[in-house]
Design a protein around this motif. Structure first.
Motif, PDB file in Angstrom:
ATOM      1  N   THR A  86      82.590 128.979 108.259  1.00 43.12           N
ATOM      2  CA  THR A  86      81.814 127.727 108.205  1.00 43.12           C
ATOM      3  C   THR A  86      80.440 127.819 108.870  1.00 43.12           C
ATOM      4  O   THR A  86      79.524 127.113 108.481  1.00 43.12           O
ATOM      5  N   GLN A  87      80.308 128.673 109.867  1.00 44.43           N
ATOM      6  CA  GLN A  87      79.058 128.659 110.635  1.00 44.43           C
ATOM      7  C   GLN A  87      78.736 130.071 111.131  1.00 44.43           C
ATOM      8  O   GLN A  87      79.656 130.846 111.415  1.00 44.43           O
ATOM      9  N   ALA A  88      77.441 130.381 111.225  1.00 40.16           N
ATOM     10  CA  ALA A  88      77.021 131.673 111.800  1.00 40.16           C
ATOM     11  C   ALA A  88      75.900 131.430 112.799  1.00 40.16           C
ATOM     12  O   ALA A  88      75.273 130.370 112.785  1.00 40.16           O
ATOM     13  N   GLY A  89      75.664 132.401 113.656  1.00 41.01           N
ATOM     14  CA  GLY A  89      74.585 132.285 114.652  1.00 41.01           C
ATOM     15  C   GLY A  89      74.882 131.244 115.726  1.00 41.01           C
ATOM     16  O   GLY A  89      73.960 130.628 116.269  1.00 41.01           O
ATOM     17  N   CYS A  90      76.147 131.048 116.046  1.00 43.38           N
ATOM     18  CA  CYS A  90      76.509 130.048 117.060  1.00 43.38           C
ATOM     19  C   CYS A  90      76.460 130.671 118.461  1.00 43.38           C
ATOM     20  O   CYS A  90      76.832 131.835 118.639  1.00 43.38           O
ATOM     21  N   PHE A  91      76.016 129.888 119.418  1.00 43.46           N
ATOM     22  CA  PHE A  91      75.975 130.373 120.804  1.00 43.46           C
ATOM     23  C   PHE A  91      77.180 129.859 121.574  1.00 43.46           C
ATOM     24  O   PHE A  91      77.496 128.673 121.521  1.00 43.46           O
ATOM     25  N   LEU A  92      77.807 130.767 122.273  1.00 39.33           N
ATOM     26  CA  LEU A  92      79.021 130.415 122.995  1.00 39.33           C
ATOM     27  C   LEU A  92      78.752 130.403 124.507  1.00 39.33           C
ATOM     28  O   LEU A  92      77.857 131.119 124.971  1.00 39.33           O
ATOM     29  N   PRO A  93      79.535 129.618 125.258  1.00 39.80           N
ATOM     30  CA  PRO A  93      79.320 129.598 126.720  1.00 39.80           C
ATOM     31  C   PRO A  93      79.787 130.905 127.362  1.00 39.80           C
ATOM     32  O   PRO A  93      80.842 131.428 127.000  1.00 39.80           O
ATOM     33  N   LEU A  94      78.970 131.444 128.279  1.00 42.71           N
ATOM     34  CA  LEU A  94      79.361 132.693 128.957  1.00 42.71           C
ATOM     35  C   LEU A  94      80.343 132.385 130.076  1.00 42.71           C
ATOM     36  O   LEU A  94      80.272 131.334 130.699  1.00 42.71           O
ATOM     37  N   THR A  95      81.239 133.318 130.314  1.00 40.86           N
ATOM     38  CA  THR A  95      82.202 133.105 131.401  1.00 40.86           C
ATOM     39  C   THR A  95      81.494 133.152 132.757  1.00 40.86           C
ATOM     40  O   THR A  95      80.525 133.898 132.941  1.00 40.86           O
ATOM     41  N   GLN A  96      81.977 132.342 133.689  1.00 37.81           N
ATOM     42  CA  GLN A  96      81.424 132.343 135.046  1.00 37.81           C
ATOM     43  C   GLN A  96      82.390 133.059 135.996  1.00 37.81           C
ATOM     44  O   GLN A  96      82.182 133.061 137.208  1.00 37.81           O
ATOM     45  N   ASN A  97      83.441 133.624 135.418  1.00 35.28           N
ATOM     46  CA  ASN A  97      84.466 134.270 136.240  1.00 35.28           C
ATOM     47  C   ASN A  97      83.920 135.542 136.893  1.00 35.28           C
ATOM     48  O   ASN A  97      83.577 136.496 136.192  1.00 35.28           O
ATOM     49  N   PRO A  98      83.844 135.596 138.232  1.00 34.85           N
ATOM     50  CA  PRO A  98      83.285 136.779 138.898  1.00 34.85           C
ATOM     51  C   PRO A  98      84.181 138.013 138.794  1.00 34.85           C
ATOM     52  O   PRO A  98      83.739 139.123 139.073  1.00 34.85           O
ATOM     53  N   GLU A  99      85.434 137.793 138.375  1.00 38.78           N
ATOM     54  CA  GLU A  99      86.364 138.936 138.289  1.00 38.78           C
ATOM     55  C   GLU A  99      86.238 139.712 136.977  1.00 38.78           C
ATOM     56  O   GLU A  99      86.892 140.747 136.814  1.00 38.78           O
ATOM     57  N   VAL A 100      85.420 139.200 136.057  1.00 39.39           N
ATOM     58  CA  VAL A 100      85.249 139.910 134.775  1.00 39.39           C
ATOM     59  C   VAL A 100      84.513 141.230 135.033  1.00 39.39           C
ATOM     60  O   VAL A 100      83.530 141.266 135.779  1.00 39.39           O
ATOM     61  N   ALA A 101      85.021 142.323 134.412  1.00 39.00           N
ATOM     62  CA  ALA A 101      84.450 143.668 134.637  1.00 39.00           C
ATOM     63  C   ALA A 101      82.948 143.685 134.364  1.00 39.00           C
ATOM     64  O   ALA A 101      82.482 143.102 133.371  1.00 39.00           O
ATOM     65  N   LYS A 102      82.218 144.354 135.263  1.00 37.75           N
ATOM     66  CA  LYS A 102      80.752 144.352 135.161  1.00 37.75           C
ATOM     67  C   LYS A 102      80.255 145.085 133.920  1.00 37.75           C
ATOM     68  O   LYS A 102      79.165 144.828 133.418  1.00 37.75           O
ATOM     69  N   GLU A 103      81.061 146.054 133.429  1.00 39.47           N
ATOM     70  CA  GLU A 103      80.601 146.840 132.285  1.00 39.47           C
ATOM     71  C   GLU A 103      80.647 146.048 130.975  1.00 39.47           C
ATOM     72  O   GLU A 103      80.087 146.484 129.977  1.00 39.47           O
ATOM     73  N   LEU A 104      81.265 144.882 130.988  1.00 40.79           N
ATOM     74  CA  LEU A 104      81.330 144.080 129.763  1.00 40.79           C
ATOM     75  C   LEU A 104      79.994 143.376 129.521  1.00 40.79           C
ATOM     76  O   LEU A 104      79.412 142.804 130.442  1.00 40.79           O
ATOM     77  N   GLY A 105      79.542 143.435 128.269  1.00 39.29           N
ATOM     78  CA  GLY A 105      78.242 142.853 127.930  1.00 39.29           C
ATOM     79  C   GLY A 105      78.340 141.372 127.599  1.00 39.29           C
ATOM     80  O   GLY A 105      79.389 140.742 127.736  1.00 39.29           O
ATOM     81  N   THR A 106      77.193 140.845 127.118  1.00 38.94           N
ATOM     82  CA  THR A 106      77.094 139.416 126.844  1.00 38.94           C
ATOM     83  C   THR A 106      78.090 138.965 125.773  1.00 38.94           C
ATOM     84  O   THR A 106      78.657 137.874 125.867  1.00 38.94           O
ATOM     85  N   ARG A 107      78.284 139.816 124.736  1.00 34.19           N
ATOM     86  CA  ARG A 107      79.196 139.434 123.650  1.00 34.19           C
ATOM     87  C   ARG A 107      80.617 139.202 124.189  1.00 34.19           C
ATOM     88  O   ARG A 107      81.256 138.203 123.862  1.00 34.19           O
ATOM     89  N   HIS A 108      81.076 140.147 124.997  1.00 39.44           N
ATOM     90  CA  HIS A 108      82.429 140.014 125.561  1.00 39.44           C
ATOM     91  C   HIS A 108      82.510 138.819 126.505  1.00 39.44           C
ATOM     92  O   HIS A 108      83.490 138.091 126.518  1.00 39.44           O
ATOM     93  N   ARG A 109      81.437 138.632 127.285  1.00 39.91           N
ATOM     94  CA  ARG A 109      81.422 137.508 128.239  1.00 39.91           C
ATOM     95  C   ARG A 109      81.452 136.169 127.503  1.00 39.91           C
ATOM     96  O   ARG A 109      82.077 135.206 127.950  1.00 39.91           O
ATOM     97  N   ALA A 110      80.740 136.128 126.354  1.00 35.40           N
ATOM     98  CA  ALA A 110      80.745 134.892 125.558  1.00 35.40           C
ATOM     99  C   ALA A 110      82.141 134.644 124.991  1.00 35.40           C
ATOM    100  O   ALA A 110      82.621 133.499 124.975  1.00 35.40           O
ATOM    101  N   ALA A 111      82.788 135.719 124.540  1.00 36.89           N
ATOM    102  CA  ALA A 111      84.146 135.576 123.975  1.00 36.89           C
ATOM    103  C   ALA A 111      85.114 135.078 125.051  1.00 36.89           C
ATOM    104  O   ALA A 111      85.911 134.167 124.803  1.00 36.89           O
ATOM    105  N   ILE A 112      85.007 135.637 126.255  1.00 36.14           N
ATOM    106  CA  ILE A 112      85.890 135.206 127.352  1.00 36.14           C
ATOM    107  C   ILE A 112      85.571 133.750 127.730  1.00 36.14           C
ATOM    108  O   ILE A 112      86.462 132.929 127.890  1.00 36.14           O
ATOM    109  N   GLY A 113      84.246 133.465 127.817  1.00 35.92           N
ATOM    110  CA  GLY A 113      83.808 132.107 128.193  1.00 35.92           C
ATOM    111  C   GLY A 113      84.348 131.054 127.238  1.00 35.92           C
ATOM    112  O   GLY A 113      84.841 130.005 127.671  1.00 35.92           O
TER     113      GLY A 113
END
Lengths: 126, 259
Positions: free
Chosen positions: B182-209
């Protein structure tokens, strides 16, 4: 069987909810206003040298106080006391009234009345 | 003690406590368990400390705690905003399933999941980063305000072309609702969890968020490593082969949700 399974499911959250409810109930109950009666201790200030004050009646004065229950508990621990200034008094019968205004109380607690309404003492030579 | 209980209502007091504890429990069930336990540990502690301070007569400390208790609702709302949002969003559940026999449902949802698996595999081989969100019970309309409306059949070719690096809508996520893209180019909220691994990029952080606040399932293809991950409930399952991705998607998505 079903009831015990229902109780056991998420047991920590259920117990903590119950504990929180008890604490919340205590908080609300202890902050609710109430009244209680305490014996009133009387002390005298500026008694002329060589004189003493004798209480005229044997009955212990009582003070009725009001306020949040938690402060009433604190007041019970401390007790209620009034200090009467007898500077310049002549020997004989002394009558004090309006004691409820002079009772030393914890902030937040009010004296409703003192019974008996007046307090009588006799100033006599020692 | 008995006098105190009698004064405070006796049996009525027990009923009062029971009713409040059931209300607290029901309310906190809407948030995550870890959050609920944190609230239930902190809240009574503050109240007990306040009562003790008031009983002993610690004037300044009582004043501080008095103000904390007065603003407690506001403080809890700020601290647990994501959980509250998640709880409120859970009321807008998509419980309506479209008409259809269970066989046709299975068939159609199987086709959508197959297209998603093929797309993830192709994108992974090409090392094209991708973020594919599949709506489940909770509505995603709130996250679709920014983005481009597509409303097309889910095909691996369409998904791959959206995530081509030169595509104007390759940044952001695509959203699959009721078996349609239904939709493309949507922006997702990034996770604020400090325990998320630092090596994970924005895409993964958005998915977790996103999955921290709604029950959606997200497929992430890493641009750097080409690895495929599935994120659900704020938890990431990484380095998936296409076969295990298929299996996982079939297990986690009910056919009726893709209709």
């Amino acid at each position: 069987m079903r009831t015990s399974a229902f109780l056991k499911d998420n047991i920590l959250l259920k117990l903590l909810s119950l504990f929180s409810a008890i604490v919340l109930w205590l908080f609300v109950t202890l902050e609710t206003g109430d009244e209680t009666v305490l014996p009133l201790r009387i002390s005298y200030l500026n008694v002329p040298p060589g004189y003493v004050l004798r209480q005229d009646s044997a009955a212990q004065p009582l003070v009725r106080i009001s306020g949040p229950r938690i402060l009433l508990v604190r007041q019970k621990w401390r007790g209620a006391m009034v200090t009467l200034d007898v500077a310049g008094a002549s020997p004989g019968k002394l009558t004090f009234s309006g004691l409820e205004k002079q009772v030393m109380l914890v902030p937040g607690v009010q004296a409703v009345n003192v019974a008996p309404v007046t307090h009588e003492s006799v100033l006599v030579r020692q | 003690m008995w006098e105190f209980l009698r004064k405070t209502g006796g049996l009525l007091a027990f009923a009062d406590i029971l009713l409040v504890s059931v209300s607290i429990y029901s309310l906190l069930r809407l948030t995550r368990e870890s959050t609920a336990i944190r609230i239930l540990l902190v809240l009574p502690l503050i109240i007990i400390t306040y009562l003790l301070a008031r009983l002993i007569g610690l004037v300044t400390f009582t004043w501080v705690l008095d103000n904390v208790i007065l603003s407690l609702i506001l403080i809890l709302v700020v601290i647990f905003q994501y959980d509250i949002r998640r709880a409120l969003l859970s009321f807008s559940r998509n419980r309506m399933a479209r008409k259809g026999t269970s066989d046709t449902l299975e068939e159609a949802s199987g086709a959508v999941l197959e297209q998603l698996a093929v797309a993830a595999h192709t994108l992974s081989e090409r090392r094209n980063g991708a973020l594919i969100v599949i709506e489940r019970e909770m509505a995603l309309d709130h996250f679709m305000e920014v983005g481009t409306e597509i409303d097309a059949k889910v095909t691996s070719e369409l998904i791959c072309s959206i995530f081509l690096p030169y595509s104007p809508i390759h940044d952001g996520a695509v959203i699959i609702q009721h078996g349609k893209l239904t939709q493309a180019g949507c922006f997702l909220p990034l996770t604020q969890n400090p325990e998320v691994a630092k090596e994970l990029g924005t895409r993964h952080r958005a998915a977790i968020g996103l999955t921290e606040v709604v029950d959606a399932l997200v497929i992430v293809v890493s641009e750097e490593t080409g690895s495929i991950s599935v994120v659900s409930g704020g938890k990431i399952t990484g380095n998936l082969e296409v076969a295990s991705l298929r299996k996982l998607l079939r297990r986690m998505i009910e056919p009726r949700l893709l209709q």
